[in-house]
Design an enzyme around this catalytic site. Structure first.
Site, PDB file in Angstrom:
ATOM      1  N   LYS A 191      27.303 -14.677  34.620  1.00  0.00           N
ATOM      2  CA  LYS A 191      26.721 -15.811  33.898  1.00  0.00           C
ATOM      3  C   LYS A 191      25.548 -15.257  33.099  1.00  0.00           C
ATOM      4  CE  LYS A 191      28.587 -17.669  37.810  1.00  0.00           C
ATOM      5  NZ  LYS A 191      29.041 -16.894  38.982  1.00  0.00           N
ATOM      6  N   HIS A 199      32.869 -12.601  36.597  1.00  0.00           N
ATOM      7  CA  HIS A 199      32.101 -13.581  37.356  1.00  0.00           C
ATOM      8  C   HIS A 199      30.667 -13.709  36.850  1.00  0.00           C
ATOM      9  CE1 HIS A 199      30.586 -15.297  41.353  1.00  0.00           C
ATOM     10  NE2 HIS A 199      31.584 -16.087  41.010  1.00  0.00           N
ATOM     11  N   ASP A 247      10.847  -8.212  52.453  1.00  0.00           N
ATOM     12  CA  ASP A 247       9.445  -7.852  52.704  1.00  0.00           C
ATOM     13  C   ASP A 247       8.450  -8.588  51.824  1.00  0.00           C
ATOM     14  OD1 ASP A 247      10.379  -6.152  54.623  1.00  0.00           O
ATOM     15  OD2 ASP A 247      10.102  -4.319  53.459  1.00  0.00           O
ATOM     16  N   ASP A 298      18.430 -14.226  20.642  1.00  0.00           N
ATOM     17  CA  ASP A 298      17.596 -13.459  19.708  1.00  0.00           C
ATOM     18  C   ASP A 298      17.122 -12.131  20.290  1.00  0.00           C
ATOM     19  OD1 ASP A 298      17.872 -15.387  17.771  1.00  0.00           O
ATOM     20  OD2 ASP A 298      16.002 -16.427  18.292  1.00  0.00           O
ATOM     21  N   LYS A 330      22.814 -17.263  45.350  1.00  0.00           N
ATOM     22  CA  LYS A 330      23.006 -15.896  45.836  1.00  0.00           C
ATOM     23  C   LYS A 330      21.663 -15.185  45.707  1.00  0.00           C
ATOM     24  CE  LYS A 330      26.913 -17.116  43.264  1.00  0.00           C
ATOM     25  NZ  LYS A 330      27.821 -17.558  44.240  1.00  0.00           N
ATOM     26  N   HIS A 383      25.294 -22.767  46.756  1.00  0.00           N
ATOM     27  CA  HIS A 383      25.953 -21.813  45.861  1.00  0.00           C
ATOM     28  C   HIS A 383      25.019 -20.695  45.416  1.00  0.00           C
ATOM     29  CE1 HIS A 383      28.160 -20.581  42.073  1.00  0.00           C
ATOM     30  NE2 HIS A 383      29.157 -20.654  42.930  1.00  0.00           N
TER      31      HIS A 383
END
Length: 500
Positions: free
Chosen positions: A202, A200, A425, A207, A420, A418
């Site tokens: 991404k 899952h 604090d 470089d 996350k 979508h």
């Protein structure tokens, strides 16, 4: 009818096996026993195939931390405690980097393409979903051009999430010199034992100096302009500095796990006769060097986005201390879940959580409730309209006890949510690919960044406040209005939480 008795006997043995094996997790054991009772034999097979990974077993990435892996004393007590507690879970300990936050797909793809065009030596890409559409084609063309110019490119896709990505495009990439691999491919024998696992992540590293990670895959829907999908709210990061090495380490481990792409000889000979052309968006142009000229389509799509979203498209690079964590289904320790739990339990002022899928385990629920009891303001932002219907139904079974405990719940109503993100604090933030569900905690390869920076936290909080203006506050009265049938269906959906 004697076979029914033996079936009952065998199924009873299976349920006892589950009860004994999962004795430390009674809630999970009860769920699986119920599934096995409803689906004799099949339920036990589902349990074995989803809860007992064998072929992907490996050691987790751990840090070689030392006394220098500490935040400066100028940080708050909660930040210092969280950073110290997470040292044993990180890839290479505490890093220093510069971070840019993207809150929409246009800004992310603009910067990604610009960075890819500047690549000199290496490009590594790893995506759960990589589509063959306007966005995917632009990036694929650019990768092929960079490979022709001598840049080493490695490409990983998930077998399930990117199952529709055409093999003839993969072949064109390979013929151009791009190394392509798949994690958990949908072919025998891998599909027999690893059908429920996902990569899952991404991740893009360029470089060894620059990286991208977060919630966005490669696809037109992430721009928020796809008509049948609608507006899309997501969060992604560009990271420059030492942290890139951590994401590179994760990619390298996943590269060694992934299998090289296989193209049948007949397919190869057939496809080799085709020209390397991709479907083009109406505003796409290619310059004389073959590189994608994206200024025109960014102007076009950017203007469309401005109408839909008044928030800034791009932020600024902000200095941050960073912990990188990898979720790994091949080890018993649920790294991401424990990191979330630590952050929530150590908060002293505020917790803001944004997640599209909310089907957590009981310890996360208890952590949120006890945070409120300590006087922490807890806000949870979830989508009002969810693309995974069963997950949406299961999520609603958690809202009642959270509302009663004092958690503020908001349902995003502008489009697809979508992102996350968790903000603690006003100084600590988590951004990644992992959701608050058992799949992300136990079944997926996941990656997330814990950022220690008041500037980054402030920018994410501003976006959170903006999202609240496009949301509806959920009240306990809303849940009480549900019919008995709706409640039964929701409880049934929650029963499937080990698979969600």
């Amino acid at each position: 009818m004697e076979w029914i008795f033996y079936l009952f006997l065998i199924n009873t043995f299976f349920m006892l096996y589950i009860a004994i094996w999962e004795v430390r997790r009674p809630a999970k054991a009860l769920n699986w026993i119920t599934i096995t009772l409803i689906l004799p034999i099949i339920g036990f097979w589902l349990y074995l195939s989803t809860s007992n990974p064998k072929r992907i077993h490996r050691k987790r990435l751990t840090s070689s931390h030392n006394d220098s892996d500490k935040l400066p004393d100028t940080y708050s007590h909660s930040a210092l405690v969280i950073a110290d507690a997470l040292r044993n879970f990180t890839v290479h300990g505490l890093r220093v980097g510069e971070v840019q936050v993207f809150n929409n797909g246009i800004a992310k793809y603009e910067q990604l393409i610009e960075s890819l065009q500047k690549a000199k030596k290496t490009i590594d890409l790893e995506y759960y979903i990589y589509r063959n559409d306007q966005i995917g084609n632009r990036i694929t063309e650019l990768l092929i051009e960079k490979a022709a110019n001598g840049v080493r490119i490695r490409f990983i896709r998930d077998g399930w999430g990117s199952k529709k990505f055409p093999h003839h495009i993969i072949l064109q990439m390979m013929e151009a010199g791009i190394e392509c691999r798949t994690i958990f491919p949908l072919r025998f024998p891998w599909i027999m034992s690893n059908w429920n696992y996902r990569d899952h992540c991404k991740i893009v590293t360029i470089d060894g100096k620059e990286s991208f990670s977060g919630g966005m895959n490669v696809g037109y829907e992430y721009t928020g302009l796809k008509p049948d999908v609608g507006f899309w709210r997501d969060t992604h990061l560009q990271i420059i500095g030492e942290t890139v090495g951590d994401l590179q380490s994760i990619f390298d481990v996943h590269w060694n796990i992934a299998l090289p792409e296989k193209i049948k000889s007949k397919t190869k000979s057939k496809i080799s006769k085709k020209t390397n052309k991709f479907p083009k968006h109406k505003s796409q142009e290619v310059d004389r060097t073959g590189s994608v000229s994206h200024s025109q389509w960014l102007t076009e799509w950017g203007s469309e986005l401005t109408v839909k979203d008044k928030s800034p498209e791009k932020g600024m690079l902000q200095k941050a201390y960073v912990h990188t964590l990898e979720g790994n289904p091949g080890v018993p320790t649920t790294i991401i879940r424990q990191a979330y739990f630590i952050c929530i339990t150590q908060a002293v002022k505020t917790i803001d959580v944004t997640t599209p899928y909310f089907v957590p385990e009981t310890d996360i629920i208890m952590a949120l409730k006890t945070a409120v009891a300590r006087g922490v303001r807890v806000r949870l932002l979830v989508p009002r309209h969810i693309d995974q219907k069963i997950v949406g139904l299961a999520s609603r079974t958690y809202y009642g006890e959270l509302l009663e405990a004092g958690v503020h719940i908001y349902q995003y109503d502008k489009g697809m949510l979508h992102a996350k993100v968790m903000i603690i604090d006003e100084e600590i933030a988590e951004v990644g690919a992992a959701n608050y569900d058992m799949r992300s905690f136990r079944l997926n390869y996941e990656v997330c960044e814990i950022l220690y920076s008041a500037d980054v936290a402030r920018e994410l909080t501003q976006q959170f406040e903006q999202d609240l203006t496009d949301s509806v506050s959920l009240k306990i009265e809303d849940l009480l209005q549900r019919s008995l049938t709706e409640r039964i269906i929701e409880q049934g959906a929650r029963l499937l939480s080990p698979l969600l």
